[in-house]
Motif scaffolding. Sequence first.
Motif, PDB file in Angstrom:
ATOM      1  N   GLY A 131     -12.077  -7.821  -3.692  1.00  0.00           N
ATOM      2  CA  GLY A 131     -11.536  -6.635  -3.114  1.00  0.00           C
ATOM      3  C   GLY A 131     -10.360  -6.331  -3.770  1.00  0.00           C
ATOM      4  N   GLU A 132      -9.366  -7.303  -3.972  1.00  0.00           N
ATOM      5  CA  GLU A 132      -8.021  -7.305  -4.579  1.00  0.00           C
ATOM      6  C   GLU A 132      -8.125  -6.546  -5.923  1.00  0.00           C
ATOM      7  OE1 GLU A 132      -4.008  -9.836  -4.770  1.00  0.00           O
ATOM      8  OE2 GLU A 132      -5.815 -10.414  -3.621  1.00  0.00           O
ATOM      9  N   ALA A 133      -9.192  -7.325  -6.834  1.00  0.00           N
ATOM     10  CA  ALA A 133      -9.229  -6.811  -8.144  1.00  0.00           C
ATOM     11  C   ALA A 133      -9.646  -5.290  -8.230  1.00  0.00           C
ATOM     12  CB  ALA A 133     -10.493  -7.761  -8.741  1.00  0.00           C
ATOM     13  N   TYR A 134     -10.586  -5.167  -7.362  1.00  0.00           N
ATOM     14  CA  TYR A 134     -11.128  -3.605  -7.280  1.00  0.00           C
ATOM     15  C   TYR A 134     -10.111  -2.785  -6.992  1.00  0.00           C
ATOM     16  CZ  TYR A 134     -13.519   0.606  -6.033  1.00  0.00           C
ATOM     17  OH  TYR A 134     -13.874   1.921  -5.750  1.00  0.00           O
ATOM     18  N   TYR A 135      -9.064  -2.993  -5.970  1.00  0.00           N
ATOM     19  CA  TYR A 135      -8.078  -2.376  -5.528  1.00  0.00           C
ATOM     20  C   TYR A 135      -7.012  -1.900  -6.900  1.00  0.00           C
ATOM     21  CZ  TYR A 135      -3.968  -0.368  -3.284  1.00  0.00           C
ATOM     22  OH  TYR A 135      -3.060   0.572  -2.943  1.00  0.00           O
ATOM     23  N   GLU A 136      -6.746  -3.206  -7.433  1.00  0.00           N
ATOM     24  CA  GLU A 136      -5.827  -3.005  -8.415  1.00  0.00           C
ATOM     25  C   GLU A 136      -6.244  -2.199  -9.743  1.00  0.00           C
ATOM     26  OE1 GLU A 136      -2.934  -4.855  -8.622  1.00  0.00           O
ATOM     27  OE2 GLU A 136      -3.112  -5.834  -6.674  1.00  0.00           O
ATOM     28  N   ALA A 137      -7.744  -2.223  -9.953  1.00  0.00           N
ATOM     29  CA  ALA A 137      -7.949  -1.579 -10.882  1.00  0.00           C
ATOM     30  C   ALA A 137      -8.261  -0.223 -10.860  1.00  0.00           C
ATOM     31  CB  ALA A 137      -9.250  -2.125 -11.650  1.00  0.00           C
TER      32      ALA A 137
ATOM     33  N   ARG B 179      -5.000   6.223   2.789  1.00  0.00           N
ATOM     34  CA  ARG B 179      -4.884   5.080   2.011  1.00  0.00           C
ATOM     35  C   ARG B 179      -4.979   3.735   2.628  1.00  0.00           C
ATOM     36  NH1 ARG B 179      -8.216   7.248  -0.539  1.00  0.00           N
ATOM     37  NH2 ARG B 179      -8.227   5.976  -2.474  1.00  0.00           N
ATOM     38  N   ILE B 180      -4.495   3.493   3.882  1.00  0.00           N
ATOM     39  CA  ILE B 180      -4.287   2.350   4.282  1.00  0.00           C
ATOM     40  C   ILE B 180      -5.765   1.683   4.892  1.00  0.00           C
ATOM     41  CG2 ILE B 180      -3.558   1.318   6.548  1.00  0.00           C
ATOM     42  CD1 ILE B 180      -1.060   3.147   6.519  1.00  0.00           C
ATOM     43  N   GLU B 181      -6.492   2.687   5.096  1.00  0.00           N
ATOM     44  CA  GLU B 181      -7.974   2.248   5.394  1.00  0.00           C
ATOM     45  C   GLU B 181      -8.555   1.634   4.147  1.00  0.00           C
ATOM     46  OE1 GLU B 181      -9.804   4.434   8.579  1.00  0.00           O
ATOM     47  OE2 GLU B 181     -11.502   4.574   7.101  1.00  0.00           O
ATOM     48  N   THR B 182      -8.528   2.193   2.981  1.00  0.00           N
ATOM     49  CA  THR B 182      -8.975   1.867   1.713  1.00  0.00           C
ATOM     50  C   THR B 182      -8.660   0.298   1.475  1.00  0.00           C
ATOM     51  OG1 THR B 182      -9.012   3.839   1.046  1.00  0.00           O
ATOM     52  CG2 THR B 182      -9.473   2.241  -0.535  1.00  0.00           C
ATOM     53  N   ARG B 183      -7.268   0.149   1.656  1.00  0.00           N
ATOM     54  CA  ARG B 183      -6.664  -1.131   1.405  1.00  0.00           C
ATOM     55  C   ARG B 183      -7.082  -2.042   2.228  1.00  0.00           C
ATOM     56  NH1 ARG B 183      -0.739  -1.421   0.108  1.00  0.00           N
ATOM     57  NH2 ARG B 183      -1.496  -3.533   0.557  1.00  0.00           N
ATOM     58  N   GLY B 184      -7.124  -1.866   3.539  1.00  0.00           N
ATOM     59  CA  GLY B 184      -7.749  -2.705   4.694  1.00  0.00           C
ATOM     60  C   GLY B 184      -9.072  -3.042   4.469  1.00  0.00           C
ATOM     61  N   LEU B 185      -9.944  -2.092   4.090  1.00  0.00           N
ATOM     62  CA  LEU B 185     -11.467  -2.470   3.982  1.00  0.00           C
ATOM     63  C   LEU B 185     -11.844  -3.439   2.751  1.00  0.00           C
ATOM     64  CD1 LEU B 185     -13.037   1.000   4.585  1.00  0.00           C
ATOM     65  CD2 LEU B 185     -13.003  -1.129   5.982  1.00  0.00           C
ATOM     66  N   LEU B 186     -10.657  -3.295   1.693  1.00  0.00           N
ATOM     67  CA  LEU B 186     -11.230  -4.296   0.620  1.00  0.00           C
ATOM     68  C   LEU B 186     -10.415  -5.618   0.862  1.00  0.00           C
ATOM     69  CD1 LEU B 186     -10.285  -1.721  -2.281  1.00  0.00           C
ATOM     70  CD2 LEU B 186     -12.452  -2.801  -1.682  1.00  0.00           C
ATOM     71  N   GLY B 187      -9.856  -5.888   2.300  1.00  0.00           N
ATOM     72  CA  GLY B 187      -9.596  -6.989   2.331  1.00  0.00           C
ATOM     73  C   GLY B 187      -7.827  -7.270   2.360  1.00  0.00           C
TER      74      GLY B 187
END
Lengths: 219, 219
Positions: A131-137, B179-187
């Motif tokens: 999830g983190e990697a996807y967010y970063e990219a 965008r808070i939701e997006t981040r939250g969903l990605l953990g």
Amino acid sequence: MSRSATAVNLNNIPVSHSAILSIRARILEAAAEMFRSQGYDVSMDAIATAATVSKQTLYNQFGSKEDLFKAMVADRAAAMRAPLNVSALERHPRDMLADVARQYYSHACTPYELSYTRMIIGASQQFPEIGEAYYEAGPKQILEALTQWIGREERIGRLDTGGDPQFAAEHFLGLITARIETRGLLGLDVEMSPTEIERRSRFCAEIFMRAFGPEGLPR
Amino acid sequence: MSRSATAVNLNNIPVSHSAILSIRARILEAAAEMFRSQGYDVSMDAIATAATVSKQTLYNQFGSKEDLFKAMVADRAAAMRAPLNVSALERHPRDMLADVARQYYSHACTPYELSYTRMIIGASQQFPEIGEAYYEAGPKQILEALTQWIGREERIGRLDTGGDPQFAAEHFLGLITARIETRGLLGLDVEMSPTEIERRSRFCAEIFMRAFGPEGLPR
DNA sequence: TCACTTTTGGACTGAGAAGTCCAATAAGCC
DNA sequence: GGCTTATTGGACTTCTCAGTCCAAAAGTGA
């Protein structure tokens, strides 16, 4: 990790879908498609079949399912770049912003893209680092590109975010996604007519200008 | 479907976590927790253990894993209601909107809620109707409550959405999720200080008023 | 008390899937 | 051509898990 010498792919000749690609590339492509459409639960046999490769080769090249999955995500991440042409400084902020929205509506908001994101979200429960990697990219790149552009416009005096361009960028992105993403991730239809896209894009840009234009909100 | 006569639960006496609940309720509660924290892949054995119930009872009560899952989602859906107190008509729209944002930041945006949504999104790949059911019970309720309130305010002349209150509601919700939701969903971490919540809530309300206040944007 | 229903636990079946093994075959390189 | 390395297919092992079976125990209602 393990970007072995096998992945040569010297041929940049335009090639019809899945032809002389290196074995690794072919596997990664098939894995992306299978994981995207069926989630992390696809069997390795299915992926091998899709890649027209033997299962053993999968294991020779990637070691395990988890490693293949992560390699696939990393590969796709490398291919993602912020689709934000920040060089067009001469354009009026309003036009630039509307364009960002248009790009979002016609790319990131596509059923294909959404199903990939949906899969990543599902997998991030099992593999938090994914999830983190996807967010970063992905999202983060766009956010940062937009933030930088806004910062530049602010220095020129065409925008005023009170010194927090990222805050502004976040809200603009929130404005354009406007719950469309939520619906799409849940598998609901998110089709929009070109007229609708145009209406929303212009609207979002206008709102943003009202909030962060030169004589915007007091903060 | 199959809301059998077993679910009596006449006892409204305050009861410590998981005591004399009816068997169905106990199973549903445990299933919700297990599915939420581990996804659809949890084993039925694990759920049975968590509910302190035999596996056979799970099957007696719900027939199959899929049915148990759907019953759990339906159960939770019934418990969700739009947390929007729309009766407070005397309040200024700006205050009302800020309050909606505050509620979002302190409820929907919680790690617990996010992990449930994440699980639903993952499962909606396998069971599309689940995604839809969740949308109807959650996000759509909020959207509709907000839409109605905006419509009422428009009739009074305190807002002006050009006759499309839902369009306005969508954008307000997009603005607050920002965008808070997006981040939250990605953990990723989405903690916010009370100060930050306050700042964002007020900001979103202000933006909305600029866009849809009585003398808002031309549309 | 007595009949009926439900729960229990634990063994069991069957299917699907990750990962391994291996002999035959193909590809790449000097 | 000949050596080396990679790929192939397909059988095989092991494991996990949904779902079933069953006999004993516990509730439940009249």
